[in-house]
Design a protein around this motif. Structure first.
Motif, PDB file in Angstrom:
ATOM      1  N   UNK A 341     102.066  54.456  62.171  1.00 61.09           N
ATOM      2  CA  UNK A 341     100.831  54.534  62.960  1.00 61.09           C
ATOM      3  C   UNK A 341      99.878  53.383  62.662  1.00 61.09           C
ATOM      4  N   UNK A 342     100.003  52.749  61.495  1.00 61.07           N
ATOM      5  CA  UNK A 342      99.109  51.655  61.117  1.00 61.07           C
ATOM      6  C   UNK A 342      99.464  50.381  61.870  1.00 61.07           C
ATOM      7  N   UNK A 343      98.452  49.537  62.148  1.00 66.23           N
ATOM      8  CA  UNK A 343      98.680  48.271  62.837  1.00 66.23           C
ATOM      9  C   UNK A 343      99.637  47.379  62.051  1.00 66.23           C
ATOM     10  N   UNK A 344      99.516  47.401  60.739  1.00 71.41           N
ATOM     11  CA  UNK A 344     100.377  46.585  59.878  1.00 71.41           C
ATOM     12  C   UNK A 344     101.245  47.490  59.017  1.00 71.41           C
ATOM     13  N   UNK A 345     102.151  48.200  59.659  1.00 74.78           N
ATOM     14  CA  UNK A 345     102.999  49.160  58.963  1.00 74.78           C
ATOM     15  C   UNK A 345     103.708  48.489  57.783  1.00 74.78           C
ATOM     16  N   UNK A 346     103.581  49.047  56.571  1.00 70.74           N
ATOM     17  CA  UNK A 346     104.142  48.408  55.366  1.00 70.74           C
ATOM     18  C   UNK A 346     105.635  48.672  55.187  1.00 70.74           C
ATOM     19  N   UNK A 347     106.390  48.508  56.258  1.00 71.15           N
ATOM     20  CA  UNK A 347     107.844  48.671  56.218  1.00 71.15           C
ATOM     21  C   UNK A 347     108.461  47.564  57.075  1.00 71.15           C
ATOM     22  N   UNK A 348     109.699  47.159  56.764  1.00 72.59           N
ATOM     23  CA  UNK A 348     110.334  46.102  57.565  1.00 72.59           C
ATOM     24  C   UNK A 348     110.602  46.573  58.989  1.00 72.59           C
ATOM     25  N   UNK A 349     110.324  45.709  59.949  1.00 68.37           N
ATOM     26  CA  UNK A 349     110.417  46.059  61.367  1.00 68.37           C
ATOM     27  C   UNK A 349     111.349  45.073  62.063  1.00 68.37           C
ATOM     28  N   UNK A 350     112.179  45.572  62.952  1.00 67.47           N
ATOM     29  CA  UNK A 350     113.058  44.705  63.725  1.00 67.47           C
ATOM     30  C   UNK A 350     112.264  43.790  64.644  1.00 67.47           C
ATOM     31  N   UNK A 351     112.768  42.589  64.854  1.00 64.40           N
ATOM     32  CA  UNK A 351     112.193  41.687  65.844  1.00 64.40           C
ATOM     33  C   UNK A 351     113.004  41.787  67.127  1.00 64.40           C
ATOM     34  N   UNK A 352     112.380  41.448  68.240  1.00 64.16           N
ATOM     35  CA  UNK A 352     113.058  41.602  69.527  1.00 64.16           C
ATOM     36  C   UNK A 352     112.619  40.515  70.490  1.00 64.16           C
ATOM     37  N   UNK A 353     113.514  40.188  71.444  1.00 63.68           N
ATOM     38  CA  UNK A 353     113.256  39.139  72.425  1.00 63.68           C
ATOM     39  C   UNK A 353     113.432  39.731  73.813  1.00 63.68           C
ATOM     40  N   UNK A 354     112.425  39.613  74.657  1.00 66.42           N
ATOM     41  CA  UNK A 354     112.458  40.195  75.994  1.00 66.42           C
ATOM     42  C   UNK A 354     113.396  39.419  76.906  1.00 66.42           C
ATOM     43  N   UNK A 355     114.301  40.138  77.571  1.00 68.56           N
ATOM     44  CA  UNK A 355     115.217  39.549  78.547  1.00 68.56           C
ATOM     45  C   UNK A 355     114.911  39.974  79.973  1.00 68.56           C
ATOM     46  N   UNK A 356     114.318  41.166  80.142  1.00 67.15           N
ATOM     47  CA  UNK A 356     114.108  41.698  81.491  1.00 67.15           C
ATOM     48  C   UNK A 356     113.000  42.726  81.469  1.00 67.15           C
ATOM     49  N   UNK A 357     112.146  42.713  82.493  1.00 64.91           N
ATOM     50  CA  UNK A 357     111.203  43.801  82.722  1.00 64.91           C
ATOM     51  C   UNK A 357     111.160  44.118  84.209  1.00 64.91           C
ATOM     52  N   UNK A 358     111.233  45.377  84.544  1.00 64.10           N
ATOM     53  CA  UNK A 358     111.180  45.763  85.952  1.00 64.10           C
ATOM     54  C   UNK A 358     109.795  45.574  86.545  1.00 64.10           C
ATOM     55  N   UNK A 359     108.791  45.298  85.718  1.00 60.16           N
ATOM     56  CA  UNK A 359     107.464  44.978  86.260  1.00 60.16           C
ATOM     57  C   UNK A 359     107.514  43.722  87.127  1.00 60.16           C
ATOM     58  N   UNK A 360     108.527  42.862  86.901  1.00 58.96           N
ATOM     59  CA  UNK A 360     108.681  41.648  87.706  1.00 58.96           C
ATOM     60  C   UNK A 360     109.456  41.902  88.996  1.00 58.96           C
ATOM     61  N   UNK A 361     109.982  43.122  89.153  1.00 60.72           N
ATOM     62  CA  UNK A 361     110.830  43.437  90.311  1.00 60.72           C
ATOM     63  C   UNK A 361     110.403  44.794  90.872  1.00 60.72           C
ATOM     64  N   UNK A 362     109.380  44.819  91.712  1.00 58.25           N
ATOM     65  CA  UNK A 362     108.861  46.101  92.214  1.00 58.25           C
ATOM     66  C   UNK A 362     109.873  46.903  93.018  1.00 58.25           C
ATOM     67  N   UNK A 363     110.934  46.266  93.507  1.00 57.64           N
ATOM     68  CA  UNK A 363     111.945  46.997  94.271  1.00 57.64           C
ATOM     69  C   UNK A 363     112.829  47.864  93.380  1.00 57.64           C
ATOM     70  N   UNK A 364     112.879  47.572  92.084  1.00 57.60           N
ATOM     71  CA  UNK A 364     113.738  48.322  91.168  1.00 57.60           C
ATOM     72  C   UNK A 364     113.133  49.694  90.904  1.00 57.60           C
ATOM     73  N   UNK A 365     113.955  50.709  90.934  1.00 56.07           N
ATOM     74  CA  UNK A 365     113.488  52.089  90.833  1.00 56.07           C
ATOM     75  C   UNK A 365     112.976  52.437  89.435  1.00 56.07           C
ATOM     76  N   UNK A 366     112.330  53.569  89.353  1.00 58.83           N
ATOM     77  CA  UNK A 366     111.904  54.122  88.064  1.00 58.83           C
ATOM     78  C   UNK A 366     113.064  54.881  87.420  1.00 58.83           C
ATOM     79  N   UNK A 367     112.821  55.344  86.191  1.00 61.65           N
ATOM     80  CA  UNK A 367     113.731  56.239  85.460  1.00 61.65           C
ATOM     81  C   UNK A 367     115.109  55.641  85.230  1.00 61.65           C
ATOM     82  N   UNK A 368     115.156  54.344  84.910  1.00 61.68           N
ATOM     83  CA  UNK A 368     116.414  53.726  84.520  1.00 61.68           C
ATOM     84  C   UNK A 368     116.755  54.159  83.096  1.00 61.68           C
ATOM     85  N   UNK A 369     117.965  54.699  82.916  1.00 58.33           N
ATOM     86  CA  UNK A 369     118.347  55.202  81.592  1.00 58.33           C
ATOM     87  C   UNK A 369     119.660  54.642  81.080  1.00 58.33           C
TER      88      UNK A 369
END
Length: 407
Positions: A341-369
Motif C-alpha cells: 500500500x505504501x508509495x515506496x513499498x520496501x520489497x523488490x518489484x518487477x519491472x514492466x514494458x508496455x506493448x499495447x493498450x486498448x485505450x489507443x483502439x476505441x473499437x476494441x471491446x471491453x472485458x478482454x481476458x
C-alpha cells in the motif's frame, strides 16, 4: 511502445438456450473468453480455450435488466449470485483461426475422474476461505459443491492434457486430454476436501472473493508453471486488498506443485485506465491480472485490465526481484499486501514494458481476458461474454506488432 494494428476476427457464439423473464428473454451463449492456449506441436492456428463456471448474474443486474423483482430480498446478501442454468458447467473448446475468422472445432465439458460433468457451483466456505452464496431463479439457495470449478487460466500440454486455474479454491487443476480431472491442487487451509496429492501454500486461501487464479502459463519445457492472482490478496483483511498496489506472481514446479519463487507485479495507477475512468468511478481494487504468456526464459507477457481498458506488458523475472520465502507464510507480518500500500513499498518489484493498450483502439471491446501467441509478432485476444446474460457476445481480436515478441 511498438507500432500496433488490430483486427476483429469473425466468430459466432454457440447458443445454449433462452429463458423467458418478466422484462424480456435472456439468451444464454457459450463463452470461451476466460483463457486461451496453444499446444506445442499443434498446427499453426489451432487454439484451445476455456469458459468460466457457467451462466451467472448479479442480483441487481437481474432485477434492473429483466424485472425479476421477486429476488429483491437477496440484494442484502453480500456477493450473492444467480445461476439461471446451474446444469451448464465449465467447458473447454478447440478452435481454429482461419484467415479472418475463428472456427469452433469441438467442445469438451469438464468431468470428474468417473466422467461425470463438473459443476460451476461455488465451493463450501470456511473461516479461511470466502465463498459466494448462489441461488436459482426461484430464489432457492443452491448447495455448495466441493468439486465445483470457476475455470479461468489455461495451459495446453504436449501430452494432450491441460492445466487450468480455478478462482474458487483457488486451485490448479490437471486435466487429461478428454477434460477429466486427474488432480486438483488446493491451499492447505482451504477447507475444500478433494484428493489432490499435493497442496498449495495456505496463504492462497486469502484471495479476495472471486479473485483467485486467472492468469496461467508454462515454460516451453513444461517444467515451470507461472500463475498470478487476479488481484491483491485480502490479507490480513479486505482493506489490505483494496489498498495494495501489487499482485503476487508464483513460479511452481509442475511435477510437484511446489511454489519455488514468488514475485510481486506492480499494478498501474487507476487514473491511467482512461476508458474505465471515462465510464465513472474506477478504483485500484477494480484492476485485475487476467492472463500470462510465456515468451522465453524469465520473460512473460502480462494482461492487466480494468473492464474497458486492457494493457499488455512485457515483464522480465530475475533473481533481484524475488520475494523472500517468508512472505509465503500466512503468519508473516506485515503482509505483502500491507507493505504494498505504501508509495515506496520496501520489497523488490518487477519491472514492466508496455506493448499495447486498448485505450489507443476505441473499437476494441471491453472485458478482454484470454491471450495466446499466434506468431512471433501476433497475439490473439478474446473477451469474456459472461455467457450472454447481459447480451454480450464474444469478440476475438488479432493484434499485430512491428517487432518480435520472442527474442
Amino acid at each position: 511502445m511498438p507500432d500496433v494494428s488490430v483486427e476483429r476476427l469473425a466468430w459466432e457464439d454457440p447458443v445454449i438456450g433462452t429463458i423467458a423473464l418478466p422484462r424480456g428473454v435472456m439468451t444464454l451463449r457459450y463463452g470461451f473468453g476466460s483463457g486461451l492456449s496453444t499446444r506445442p506441436g499443434d498446427a499453426p492456428g489451432r487454439i484451445w480455450a476455456i469458459g468460466d463456471r457457467g451462466p451467472n448474474i448479479k442480483v441487481r443486474d437481474l432485477i434492473d435488466t429483466y424485472g425479476v423483482d421477486h429476488l429483491a430480498h437477496l440484494l442484502d446478501i453480500p456477493g450473492a449470485k444467480i445461476m439461471p442454468r446451474p446444469d451448464v458447467g465449465p467447458t473447454l473448446a478447440e478452435l481454429r483461426v482461419e484467415d479472418d475468422a475463428v472456427v469452433l472445432v469441438r467442445m469438451l465439458p469438464l468431468t470428474d475422474a468417473s466422467g461425470h460433468p463438473l459443476s460451476g457451483l461455488a465451493n463450501p466456505g470456511c473461516e479461511d476461505l470466502l465463498a459466494e452464496p448462489v441461488f436459482d431463479l426461484s430464489g432457492a439457495l443452491i448447495p455448495a459443491d466441493p468439486h465445483g470449478l470457476d475455470t479461468e487460466g489455461l495451459v495446453a500440454l504436449s501430452d494432450g492434457g491441460f492445466w487450468v486455474g480455478d478462482e474458487f479454491g483457488p486451485s490448479l487443476v490437471r486435466l487429461d486430454r478428454d477434460g477429466r480431472v486427474k488432480a486438483r491442487l488446493l491451499p492447505g487451509a482451504s477447507g475444500v476436501q478433494v484428493n489432490s496429492g499435493a497442496v498449495l501454500p495456505a496463504i492462497a486461501a486469502k484471495r479476495q472473493l472471486n479473485r483467485g487464479f486467472e492468469a496461467l502459463t508454462i515454460s516451453a519445457d513444461e517444467r515451470w508453471i507461472y500463475l498470478a492472482f487476479q488481484s491483491p490478496l485480502a490479507h490480513p483483511d479486505e482493506d489490505a486488498h483494496k489498498q495494495a498496489r501489487h499482485v503476487r506472481l508464483w513460479r511452481l514446479d509442475a511435477a510437484t506443485g511446489t511454489v519455488t519463487t514468488q514475485y510481486i507485479y506492480p499494478l498501474d495507477p487507476p487514473e491511467s485506465f482512461a476508458r474505465d475512468c471515462a465510464l465513472g468511478a474506477f478504483k485500484r481494487s477494480d484492476i485485475k491480472v487476467s492472463e500470462l504468456l510465456w515468451l522465453g526464459p524469465d520473460t512473460l507477457l502480462v494482461l492487466e485490465r480494468g473492464s474497458a481498458t486492457t494493457k499488455i506488458y512485457r515483464c522480465v523475472l530475475d533473481t533481484d526481484t524475488e520475494v523472500v520465502a517468508e512472505h509465503l507464510k500466512v503468519t508473516t507480518r506485515p503482509t505483502l499486501e500491507e507493505l504494498s500500500a505504501a508509495d515506496d513499498a520496501p520489497v523488490p518489484v518487477l519491472t514492466k514494458t508496455l506493448l499495447f493498450t486498448s485505450d489507443d483502439f476505441p473499437e476494441v471491446t471491453a472485458d478482454l481476458e484470454g491471450m495466446a501467441l499466434l506468431s512471433p509478432t501476433e497475439l490473439l485476444l478474446v473477451s469474456d461474454n459472461d455467457f450472454g446474460v447481459m447480451g454480450a457476445e464474444t469478440q476475438f481480436w488479432r493484434v499485430r506488432l512491428d517487432r518480435l515478441l520472442i527474442d
